[in-house]
Design a protein around this motif. Structure first.
Motif, PDB file in Angstrom:
ATOM      1  N   MET B  26       0.793  -1.215   0.000  1.00 43.53           N
ATOM      2  CA  MET B  26       0.000   0.000   0.000  1.00 43.53           C
ATOM      3  C   MET B  26       0.835   1.280   0.000  1.00 43.53           C
ATOM      4  O   MET B  26       1.962   1.298   0.492  1.00 43.53           O
ATOM      5  CB  MET B  26      -0.902   0.032   1.232  1.00 43.53           C
ATOM      6  CG  MET B  26      -1.947  -1.062   1.263  1.00 43.53           C
ATOM      7  SD  MET B  26      -3.127  -0.906  -0.120  1.00 43.53           S
ATOM      8  CE  MET B  26      -4.435  -2.034   0.409  1.00 43.53           C
ATOM      9  N   ASN B  27       0.226   2.330  -0.533  1.00 44.23           N
ATOM     10  CA  ASN B  27       0.662   3.697  -0.313  1.00 44.23           C
ATOM     11  C   ASN B  27      -0.270   4.275   0.737  1.00 44.23           C
ATOM     12  O   ASN B  27      -1.494   4.129   0.619  1.00 44.23           O
ATOM     13  CB  ASN B  27       0.535   4.516  -1.595  1.00 44.23           C
ATOM     14  CG  ASN B  27       1.600   4.182  -2.622  1.00 44.23           C
ATOM     15  OD1 ASN B  27       2.599   4.869  -2.731  1.00 44.23           O
ATOM     16  ND2 ASN B  27       1.396   3.107  -3.370  1.00 44.23           N
ATOM     17  N   ILE B  28       0.287   4.929   1.745  1.00 41.24           N
ATOM     18  CA  ILE B  28      -0.507   5.426   2.871  1.00 41.24           C
ATOM     19  C   ILE B  28      -0.139   6.878   3.154  1.00 41.24           C
ATOM     20  O   ILE B  28       1.047   7.195   3.347  1.00 41.24           O
ATOM     21  CB  ILE B  28      -0.248   4.580   4.140  1.00 41.24           C
ATOM     22  CG1 ILE B  28      -0.456   3.081   3.825  1.00 41.24           C
ATOM     23  CG2 ILE B  28      -1.140   5.033   5.290  1.00 41.24           C
ATOM     24  CD1 ILE B  28       0.170   2.152   4.852  1.00 41.24           C
ATOM     25  N   ALA B  29      -1.157   7.741   3.161  1.00 41.05           N
ATOM     26  CA  ALA B  29      -0.924   9.171   3.376  1.00 41.05           C
ATOM     27  C   ALA B  29      -1.804   9.693   4.500  1.00 41.05           C
ATOM     28  O   ALA B  29      -2.940   9.245   4.662  1.00 41.05           O
ATOM     29  CB  ALA B  29      -1.230   9.948   2.095  1.00 41.05           C
ATOM     30  N   VAL B  30      -1.280  10.636   5.274  1.00 40.68           N
ATOM     31  CA  VAL B  30      -2.075  11.305   6.309  1.00 40.68           C
ATOM     32  C   VAL B  30      -1.963  12.815   6.098  1.00 40.68           C
ATOM     33  O   VAL B  30      -0.856  13.338   5.897  1.00 40.68           O
ATOM     34  CB  VAL B  30      -1.584  10.931   7.727  1.00 40.68           C
ATOM     35  CG1 VAL B  30      -2.303  11.756   8.796  1.00 40.68           C
ATOM     36  CG2 VAL B  30      -1.795   9.441   7.983  1.00 40.68           C
ATOM     37  N   VAL B  31      -3.112  13.487   6.100  1.00 37.16           N
ATOM     38  CA  VAL B  31      -3.126  14.952   6.018  1.00 37.16           C
ATOM     39  C   VAL B  31      -3.705  15.521   7.309  1.00 37.16           C
ATOM     40  O   VAL B  31      -4.421  14.825   8.038  1.00 37.16           O
ATOM     41  CB  VAL B  31      -3.943  15.471   4.812  1.00 37.16           C
ATOM     42  CG1 VAL B  31      -3.371  14.954   3.493  1.00 37.16           C
ATOM     43  CG2 VAL B  31      -5.418  15.130   4.944  1.00 37.16           C
ATOM     44  N   ASP B  32      -3.409  16.778   7.556  1.00 32.52           N
ATOM     45  CA  ASP B  32      -3.890  17.418   8.785  1.00 32.52           C
ATOM     46  C   ASP B  32      -5.200  18.176   8.541  1.00 32.52           C
ATOM     47  O   ASP B  32      -5.810  18.045   7.473  1.00 32.52           O
ATOM     48  CB  ASP B  32      -2.809  18.337   9.356  1.00 32.52           C
ATOM     49  CG  ASP B  32      -2.505  19.520   8.448  1.00 32.52           C
ATOM     50  OD1 ASP B  32      -3.258  19.746   7.462  1.00 32.52           O
ATOM     51  OD2 ASP B  32      -1.516  20.223   8.707  1.00 32.52           O
ATOM     52  N   ALA B  33      -5.624  18.972   9.519  1.00 35.16           N
ATOM     53  CA  ALA B  33      -6.884  19.704   9.428  1.00 35.16           C
ATOM     54  C   ALA B  33      -6.916  20.655   8.238  1.00 35.16           C
ATOM     55  O   ALA B  33      -7.980  20.952   7.684  1.00 35.16           O
ATOM     56  CB  ALA B  33      -7.139  20.483  10.727  1.00 35.16           C
ATOM     57  N   GLY B  34      -5.750  21.128   7.822  1.00 36.47           N
ATOM     58  CA  GLY B  34      -5.662  22.032   6.682  1.00 36.47           C
ATOM     59  C   GLY B  34      -5.541  21.296   5.359  1.00 36.47           C
ATOM     60  O   GLY B  34      -5.310  21.926   4.322  1.00 36.47           O
ATOM     61  N   ALA B  35      -5.679  19.958   5.393  1.00 38.30           N
ATOM     62  CA  ALA B  35      -5.564  19.109   4.196  1.00 38.30           C
ATOM     63  C   ALA B  35      -4.156  19.140   3.613  1.00 38.30           C
ATOM     64  O   ALA B  35      -3.955  18.892   2.428  1.00 38.30           O
ATOM     65  CB  ALA B  35      -6.605  19.480   3.146  1.00 38.30           C
TER      66      ALA B  35
END
Lengths: 133, 133, 133, 133
Positions: B26-35
């Motif tokens: 997998m490719n796994i990404a996390v973004v914050d509240a500001g995307a």
């Protein structure tokens, strides 16, 4: 030689440790031999604008197999590569991107760091590079 | 409430563990509240085209504060959000992106996963989400 | 006069031979009268970032019917075409791109080379041009 | 395993021969393992719009390690990957792009063909693939 995620993460951990030592907040990106993103972290409170810059630094270093600052020296007005930054959907040519060279001399990726002065960016990228093995 | 890098990395570690359990890459990404991208990993051998898709899934989930698959249900021909994918430099509206909700109900980011069937993408994203605390 | 694929390939073969003689690794692109890509090769081990640059050099040379380096002379700060590189999805205005002129004086395309110093890029592009007939 | 320019050119020559046999005019692109362009030709009189399509087909096939037409089957309205084409600066998901697999099973690139019916595009890409060794 293929850069593994484990190697990329070890480099990012070392770069992050150096950033903490310097008391700076960095974005750190690693790309593979094909200049495709392998791993990335943004330290808490690091500049949002440096997400893209750190990734572009890593890509730029692999695109031309040299530290990004070397390109910047000759992309200045009057320099032989003036405005090369307009290629490849945008290059970043100041320090902070460094190629990753395998033991056999092959370049297998690059690390890019952005978030503070270009000197600190380069120092943190170098610290990451030292963790490669 | 702010999503920390430590939390993002714990989520990515949990998602990676689930991916290994399912024997998928997998490719796994996390973004914050500001995307904005907080952390990203591409597992060894995972699809190169899923780098961008995992990031777009995470952004899409935070852009609209709902799982990406929910948007896909109404972006179909004849649907009320037909072709919404053209906005924001490209959305991904099939499953694999999920918002991250803090204990107080506030949405503080999103996780996006891409690399296998949309069912497995969603399962791995959910496993990552469970590691949030 | 129309540039044929056979002519483009002969030019690329001549440019490749010159690159080998100089012991450099080049990206070589040829565009036609409409500035559309006709043929391209990346020599083994040539810079990945030069794929785009060689194509942009060929396009730039045909866009303005002059060698790319001529444009770079007047796109400098204070020059009459300052920052023209922002047009056309990105121009490259340092040497390495040269128009292809038919026997009747008509410009029917251009060749662009990138992968080493701008002097070598231009030399290799010139060698390719000489193979046009 | 690394795809060489010589291998890419042999594949393009075989694809071109098949296109002539079918009396069609094709754009033919080959990318390497990193999805970076290795070689390209546009046959005389081939569609200009297919320059980009052939390159995108080759990239798409490598991005997801499968023939482009396989993706198109599930990117339809109601399909599980609906509108995946919005990722990666544009995918092409109808037939004509095929991954290149080395003897050891590793995928080392892809070929993309565009210029006629998707059936003929796929046939010509397949003919190119057969020349890989």
């Amino acid at each position: 030689m293929t850069l593994t995620l484990e190697q990329a993460q070890a480099m990012i951990a070392a770069a992050t440790a150096k950033a903490k030592e310097l008391n700076v907040k960095m974005n750190i990106a690693v790309v593979d031999a094909g200049a495709n993103l392998t791993a990335f972290v943004r330290m808490d409170g690091a500049w949002l604008g440096s997400v893209d810059i750190s990734i572009k630094k890593a890509k730029t270093a692999r695109f031309f197999d040299m530290p990004t600052g070397e390109i910047g020296k000759i992309s200045q007005p009057g320099g032989s590569l003036y405005n090369i930054e307009h290629s490849n959907n945008g290059l970043i040519t100041f320090p902070g991107g460094i190629p990753i060279k395998a033991a056999n001399g092959e370049i297998i990726g690059a690390i890019g760091v952005s978030g503070d002065s270009v000197e600190n960016d380069h120092t943190v990228a170098s610290a990451g590079l030292e963790a490669y093995k």
